[in-house]
Design a protein around this motif. Sequence first.
Motif, PDB file in Angstrom:
ATOM      1  N   ARG A 183       0.939  -1.447  -0.607  1.00 43.81           N
ATOM      2  CA  ARG A 183      -0.014  -0.029  -0.009  1.00 43.81           C
ATOM      3  C   ARG A 183       0.940   1.056   0.382  1.00 43.81           C
ATOM      4  N   CYS A 184       0.512   2.358  -1.193  1.00 39.19           N
ATOM      5  CA  CYS A 184       1.698   3.034  -0.882  1.00 39.19           C
ATOM      6  C   CYS A 184       0.711   4.962  -1.132  1.00 39.19           C
ATOM      7  N   ARG A 185       1.436   5.614  -1.150  1.00 37.41           N
ATOM      8  CA  ARG A 185       0.915   6.963  -1.367  1.00 37.41           C
ATOM      9  C   ARG A 185       1.841   7.807  -2.256  1.00 37.41           C
ATOM     10  N   VAL A 186       2.181   8.698  -2.387  1.00 41.46           N
ATOM     11  CA  VAL A 186       2.338  10.444  -3.344  1.00 41.46           C
ATOM     12  C   VAL A 186       1.974  11.080  -2.198  1.00 41.46           C
ATOM     13  N   PRO A 187       2.899  11.301  -0.942  1.00 36.32           N
ATOM     14  CA  PRO A 187       1.372  12.987  -0.265  1.00 36.32           C
ATOM     15  C   PRO A 187       2.002  13.749  -0.925  1.00 36.32           C
ATOM     16  N   ASP A 188       1.015  15.104  -0.362  1.00 34.30           N
ATOM     17  CA  ASP A 188       0.806  16.247  -0.912  1.00 34.30           C
ATOM     18  C   ASP A 188       1.827  16.925  -0.092  1.00 34.30           C
ATOM     19  N   TYR A 189       2.403  18.651  -0.259  1.00 32.33           N
ATOM     20  CA  TYR A 189       2.792  19.598   0.159  1.00 32.33           C
ATOM     21  C   TYR A 189       1.974  19.405   1.756  1.00 32.33           C
ATOM     22  N   LEU A 190       1.828  20.251   2.897  1.00 34.11           N
ATOM     23  CA  LEU A 190       1.451  19.931   4.125  1.00 34.11           C
ATOM     24  C   LEU A 190       0.523  19.194   4.509  1.00 34.11           C
ATOM     25  N   GLU A 191       0.639  17.832   3.696  1.00 33.84           N
ATOM     26  CA  GLU A 191      -0.477  17.393   3.906  1.00 33.84           C
ATOM     27  C   GLU A 191       0.041  16.640   5.157  1.00 33.84           C
ATOM     28  N   SER A 192      -0.791  15.977   5.882  1.00 36.33           N
ATOM     29  CA  SER A 192      -0.703  15.658   7.580  1.00 36.33           C
ATOM     30  C   SER A 192      -1.793  14.103   7.345  1.00 36.33           C
ATOM     31  N   VAL A 193      -1.251  12.649   7.807  1.00 36.85           N
ATOM     32  CA  VAL A 193      -1.397  11.341   8.441  1.00 36.85           C
ATOM     33  C   VAL A 193      -2.061  10.870   9.174  1.00 36.85           C
ATOM     34  N   GLU A 194      -2.971  10.211   9.995  1.00 40.66           N
ATOM     35  CA  GLU A 194      -2.374   9.305  11.211  1.00 40.66           C
ATOM     36  C   GLU A 194      -2.254   8.175  10.393  1.00 40.66           C
ATOM     37  N   LEU A 195      -1.497   7.895  11.958  1.00 43.05           N
ATOM     38  CA  LEU A 195      -0.258   7.058  11.479  1.00 43.05           C
ATOM     39  C   LEU A 195      -1.117   5.170  13.191  1.00 43.05           C
ATOM     40  N   GLY A 196      -2.388   5.134  12.492  1.00 41.41           N
ATOM     41  CA  GLY A 196      -2.841   4.333  13.663  1.00 41.41           C
ATOM     42  C   GLY A 196      -2.219   3.033  13.931  1.00 41.41           C
TER      43      GLY A 196
END
Length: 467
Positions: free
Chosen positions: A454-467
């Motif tokens: 499972r992959c993603r290319v994050p955007d500038y200033l994007e925030s993700v929770e690490l559950g």
Amino acid sequence: MDREPDSVSPDKEAAPALTFLGATGTVTGSKYLFSAGSKKILIDCGLFQGFKQLRLRNWEALPIEPREIDAVILTHAHLDHSGYLPLLVRDGFAGKVYSTPATRDLCRILLPDSGYLQEEDAEYANRHHFSKHAPALPLYTREDAERSLHSFRTVEFGKAFDLGEGLTFQFLPAGHLLGAALTSLQFNGTSLLFSGDLGRPNDLLMAPPSVIRKTDYLVIESTYGDRSHDPADPQKILAEIINRTAARGGVVVIPAFAVGRAQTLLYAIHLLKEAKAIPDLPVFLNSPMAIEATGLYYEHLGEHRLNEAQCRAMVRTAHLVHSVEESKRVNALRDPMILISASGMATGGRVLHHLKTFAPDERNTIVFAGYQAGGTRGAAMAAGAKTIKIHGEYIPIRAEVIVLDQFSAHADADEILDWLGRFAVPPKETFITHGEPEAADALRHRIEEKVRWRCRVPDYLESVELG
């Protein structure tokens, strides 16, 4: 395990989160904000380079107050990973900067030099009236950079360090550069690994990156995510370039990253001369920063492939150019020679004066021995630009221009996939950063297709929770 006192009681309800403050859509400006409990940790603190709209981000305020950041962890010393530190400290950061000993030693060279060059470029622009700003100002000064060095604290490879509130980190060798580290964070049973810049398995100087078996989350670089390095022997190609240029009476100018690439080139040229594969041309290393960095290879034996005698041979390959006056004398020479000077993407430094002198002559050769970020003079020349703007003046490019990616210290797409293939357990999610958009998305596609992660290319200033 080392431990620093907790200053704030933990908030056990808050899920850890990762915010991408840089290295999204670009190979520069690496900054990742990890928030867990009451802790806010910045992993890498790099400058944006290349296109103007990226460089302007260096002048903008961070989306978090520097004084709110508890600590900075550096994966390695290159300015796109460390060069924002003087600003962070100047603007209120009061925590510690954690790095390996070699990264600290390199930052002692790189950061003050960066401040000095910015002051010098601003002064030159003001003196020659080619800046749109009146007056032109440096992003930060040498004094700012030297002040930031007091924040450093070193952590050895393989040693877990406790930041408090259940948050620990560990450095593991990444190859790529002296001191470069894979950085693993652990928070209440959740693990997060940052590749930094991933080295190559068969680098001329550096050992291969450490094998990793598992992590819950992975942040992987993608500088060469859409391509493979040419398998041809880089030393053989370099010999052909030098011989061809010398035969027509020309000069080989190599804009080189002062830390890492310059040393690889010096050692390669030493091997070529030893094998009598090239004539015994004079070689000049015209970068005070590269000269200092070369000396560190003696101090960190065991972190690279060279022994003490080989380090000595590397240093003795070149005449070391220290002063501006010596640099000017070298610039006046016209006989065949090899001239290595920083910066590697021709964004600043003494190499600009050499390009102004030697690029207009078709007998000469300009060799770029590494990645050229979009928006840099190096990228423009590699793409075939007929002129480049230096110090407000357009310089014609008549010299032969060659890009020699085989000397890159970055793993290519195949090498990244091989490294990922050693994981015993897939990460829950892999974040692909530190690449141009095409490269990052190409690597995402290859990882999803080849290993089905499972992959993603994050955007500038994007925030993700690490559950």
